[in-house]
Design an enzyme around this catalytic site. Structure first.
Site, PDB file in Angstrom:
ATOM      1  N   HIS A   1     -91.592  11.233 -34.593  1.00 36.65           N
ATOM      2  CA  HIS A   1     -92.678  10.268 -34.408  1.00 36.65           C
ATOM      3  C   HIS A   1     -92.243   9.207 -33.405  1.00 36.65           C
ATOM      4  O   HIS A   1     -91.061   9.088 -33.081  1.00 36.65           O
ATOM      5  CB  HIS A   1     -93.043   9.630 -35.754  1.00 36.65           C
ATOM      6  CG  HIS A   1     -93.883  10.532 -36.622  1.00 36.65           C
ATOM      7  ND1 HIS A   1     -94.383  10.154 -37.842  1.00 36.65           N
ATOM      8  CD2 HIS A   1     -94.325  11.798 -36.420  1.00 36.65           C
ATOM      9  CE1 HIS A   1     -95.082  11.158 -38.361  1.00 36.65           C
ATOM     10  NE2 HIS A   1     -95.053  12.160 -37.531  1.00 36.65           N
TER      11      HIS A   1
ATOM     12  N   CYS B   1    -102.703   4.926 -33.219  1.00 34.47           N
ATOM     13  CA  CYS B   1    -101.807   3.787 -33.221  1.00 34.47           C
ATOM     14  C   CYS B   1    -100.803   3.941 -34.366  1.00 34.47           C
ATOM     15  O   CYS B   1    -101.208   4.019 -35.527  1.00 34.47           O
ATOM     16  CB  CYS B   1    -102.655   2.555 -33.430  1.00 34.47           C
ATOM     17  SG  CYS B   1    -101.737   1.055 -33.332  1.00 34.47           S
TER      18      CYS B   1
ATOM     19  N   HIS C   1     -89.620  17.470 -35.745  1.00 32.37           N
ATOM     20  CA  HIS C   1     -90.923  16.811 -35.682  1.00 32.37           C
ATOM     21  C   HIS C   1     -90.647  15.307 -35.641  1.00 32.37           C
ATOM     22  O   HIS C   1     -90.282  14.709 -36.653  1.00 32.37           O
ATOM     23  CB  HIS C   1     -91.726  17.190 -36.935  1.00 32.37           C
ATOM     24  CG  HIS C   1     -93.077  16.564 -37.039  1.00 32.37           C
ATOM     25  ND1 HIS C   1     -94.242  17.227 -36.702  1.00 32.37           N
ATOM     26  CD2 HIS C   1     -93.467  15.332 -37.437  1.00 32.37           C
ATOM     27  CE1 HIS C   1     -95.277  16.426 -36.902  1.00 32.37           C
ATOM     28  NE2 HIS C   1     -94.838  15.269 -37.348  1.00 32.37           N
TER      29      HIS C   1
ATOM     30  N   ASN D   1     -97.398  10.380 -33.826  1.00 34.14           N
ATOM     31  CA  ASN D   1     -96.749  11.519 -33.192  1.00 34.14           C
ATOM     32  C   ASN D   1     -96.347  11.224 -31.760  1.00 34.14           C
ATOM     33  O   ASN D   1     -96.992  10.426 -31.082  1.00 34.14           O
ATOM     34  CB  ASN D   1     -97.720  12.708 -33.167  1.00 34.14           C
ATOM     35  CG  ASN D   1     -97.795  13.406 -34.504  1.00 34.14           C
ATOM     36  OD1 ASN D   1     -96.786  13.860 -35.015  1.00 34.14           O
ATOM     37  ND2 ASN D   1     -98.992  13.464 -35.074  1.00 34.14           N
TER      38      ASN D   1
ATOM     39  N   ARG E   1    -103.705  19.757 -36.305  1.00 32.25           N
ATOM     40  CA  ARG E   1    -103.422  19.551 -37.730  1.00 32.25           C
ATOM     41  C   ARG E   1    -103.038  18.083 -37.982  1.00 32.25           C
ATOM     42  O   ARG E   1    -103.775  17.327 -38.593  1.00 32.25           O
ATOM     43  CB  ARG E   1    -102.284  20.481 -38.187  1.00 32.25           C
ATOM     44  CG  ARG E   1    -102.142  20.615 -39.716  1.00 32.25           C
ATOM     45  CD  ARG E   1    -101.326  19.519 -40.402  1.00 32.25           C
ATOM     46  NE  ARG E   1     -99.985  19.383 -39.868  1.00 32.25           N
ATOM     47  CZ  ARG E   1     -99.168  18.404 -40.196  1.00 32.25           C
ATOM     48  NH1 ARG E   1     -99.552  17.467 -41.054  1.00 32.25           N
ATOM     49  NH2 ARG E   1     -97.964  18.310 -39.661  1.00 32.25           N
ATOM     50  N   ASP E   2    -101.909  17.681 -37.447  1.00 31.94           N
ATOM     51  CA  ASP E   2    -101.378  16.365 -37.772  1.00 31.94           C
ATOM     52  C   ASP E   2    -102.222  15.247 -37.168  1.00 31.94           C
ATOM     53  O   ASP E   2    -102.437  14.199 -37.781  1.00 31.94           O
ATOM     54  CB  ASP E   2     -99.930  16.284 -37.265  1.00 31.94           C
ATOM     55  CG  ASP E   2     -99.134  15.185 -37.925  1.00 31.94           C
ATOM     56  OD1 ASP E   2     -99.700  14.402 -38.706  1.00 31.94           O
ATOM     57  OD2 ASP E   2     -97.926  15.092 -37.657  1.00 31.94           O
TER      58      ASP E   2
END
Lengths: 314, 314
Positions: free
Chosen positions: B210, B241, B208, B250, B11-12
């Site tokens: 990053h 990137c 979640h 992520n 998804r992401d």
């Protein structure tokens, strides 16, 4: 300043790349880093020039750097001969590596543990013979302490014995070095507890971590929580891609300083000035890859460095 | 299994790159990840296909994935209409993002906080109307909770109020999302304590994160120590990137799993099998950069994953 960042780029970074940085560019780097607030720089290594031509001008760099007020000038030495040169040049701190893996020690330095410890004792005698005000700080660094690519894990008892032996040989401090990038946060806590248990908390304050498997800053966090206060890192992660042959995979000074300052832990280093040093070194080494995320991503909107924080939330 | 890794790459990751992965390749990814031991995968998002053509086949992927035994099939939805589609497809978990920054919410979704909370209440009603055994788990995710590129830091009181509102609207759980890559370990501890204080520990288990500024795994460590047990990550850091426009940054599943397993924390995921999934996805997305250190560096000599550890040192 809550923690000490020891910039090792001019030594560990430059020895890992093949090109030779001009002496003037090295001096400019050291000057700019010190101006940004870096208070300890490992400026080179006293090894034979034929082995590491990149560091052949270490004596000249030391002689230059010792004139910078407030800067601790550190160097690596492989033996007592190197320490003699370091002392002659006026270095403030001398680090002698002792590989916990004897296989690695024999392969890299052609020396047994006993032979390296003899060098440590010789260096201590050289230092003791100096007037007190001229004596450098002497660190014995336990390399491959988190494991070796030839031997795998090193037994706890062997690590403790080597740490004790370094102190018995006259070191002021025992450093920990994740030479192979094998460390993880649990191992970091374990090794710090083990070595501090062997030689006392005050003798174990610093760690040299790599980012070979991406865990560098997580390992810094674990080290901080375990009480360490000195962290080696390299500007731009210089030395390159951590999985390329010969590359060091050092943790990136810019990201390390950003993390600490964001946490309210003062490094004494100005981030924007540090990014300017990165640009300076990047220009001097044009074409050489620099690593790190924060310089490209920029600082968060409204970012407040540690020095400015008053009564920050815990 | 001590912690849950929720793989968000399909998804992401895929929504952050412009090319469209064929449906068959997505299914092969999901199959291979599940076979490697991944037990939760966010397989897509129910948004209009014209907005995110990369995820237009989400319904088909969900319908495929729900046949895999033991796999939790998660999807993102922007509103109740998306949730209807998710429920029709049979998704096990539905996540609705609520941006803590109302400026960001208006800019990205053209919705006020009140409007997003109304969607949450509508989704809860849809779920409540289902037979108990068919009800998906419903997470409200606090995005930009660590700060916003438009607003900067979000006031604590506002974050607490939004968390309470999500629970009042019928969410089962409040997720935390570092949308902007602003988190640091101290902020992670602070926000977890704040949101858990507002809605209870059991309602805040996942995060979640990053890696925009390189702190991703350090933030995982801080989250773990604060009691969280669910971590989102993306295979190969897919989405690219982190400082390129539109990229997600992520954290990399491979490095995350390596860190946890090295620490003796079981993820249920086999690392070598995960590296094979990386090669599979890399081949399907040839030319797309994959991130992460561990797959290239390889596992340490004598590496022992968590499942195999008996009475490991603390």
């Amino acid at each position: 300043m809550d923690v000490l960042i020891s910039e090792v780029g001019p030594r560990d970074g430059l020895q890992s790349i093949s090109r030779i940085m001009p002496t003037a560019a090295k001096k400019a780097w050291v000057d700019a880093a010190a101006a940004a607030g870096v208070t300890e720089i490992e400026v080179g290594s006293f090894v034979p020039a034929k082995l590491l031509p990149q560091l052949a001008d270490t004596g000249e760099i030391v002689a230059h750097a010792v004139n910078i007020p407030g800067l601790t000038v550190a160097v690596l030495v492989p033996n007592a001969r190197g320490a003699e040169a370091a002392i002659a040049a006026g270095a403030h701190k001398i680090t002698l590596p002792l590989s916990c893996s004897e296989t690695h020690s024999l392969a890299n330095l052609r020396r047994t543990h006993g032979q390296v410890l003899e060098e440590a004792a010789s260096i201590s005698r050289l230092i003791a013979a100096l007037p007190v005000e001229r004596r450098p700080h002497f660190e014995g660094s336990l390399s491959t302490v988190f494991g070796c690519t030839l031997e795998g894990a090193i037994p706890d008892a062997q690590i403790a014995r080597l740490a004790e032996s370094l102190m018995a040989a006259g070191c002021d401090e025992v450093g920990l070095a994740d030479t192979t990038g094998y460390a993880d946060p649990r191992a970091v806590r374990h090794i710090i507890k083990l070595v501090r248990g062997a030689v006392g908390d005050a003798a174990v304050m610093g760690i040299h971590l790599h980012n070979t498997r991406g865990l560098g800053l997580a390992n810094v966090l674990a080290s901080l929580e375990a009480g360490l206060t000195t962290f080696d890192s390299s500007l731009g992660g210089l030395g390159g891609c951590p999985f390329a042959p010969g590359a060091s995979g050092n943790i990136v000074t810019e990201d390390l300083v950003y993390m600490l300052e964001a946490m309210g832990i003062s490094t004494g280093i100005d981030l924007e000035a540090l990014f300017a040093v990165r640009r300076l070194v990047g220009a001097a080494l044009e074409g050489e890859p620099l690593y790190g995320f924060t310089p490209e991503a920029g600082l968060p909107l409204g970012f407040v460095p540690a020095n400015s924080v008053q009564g920050a939330s815990a």
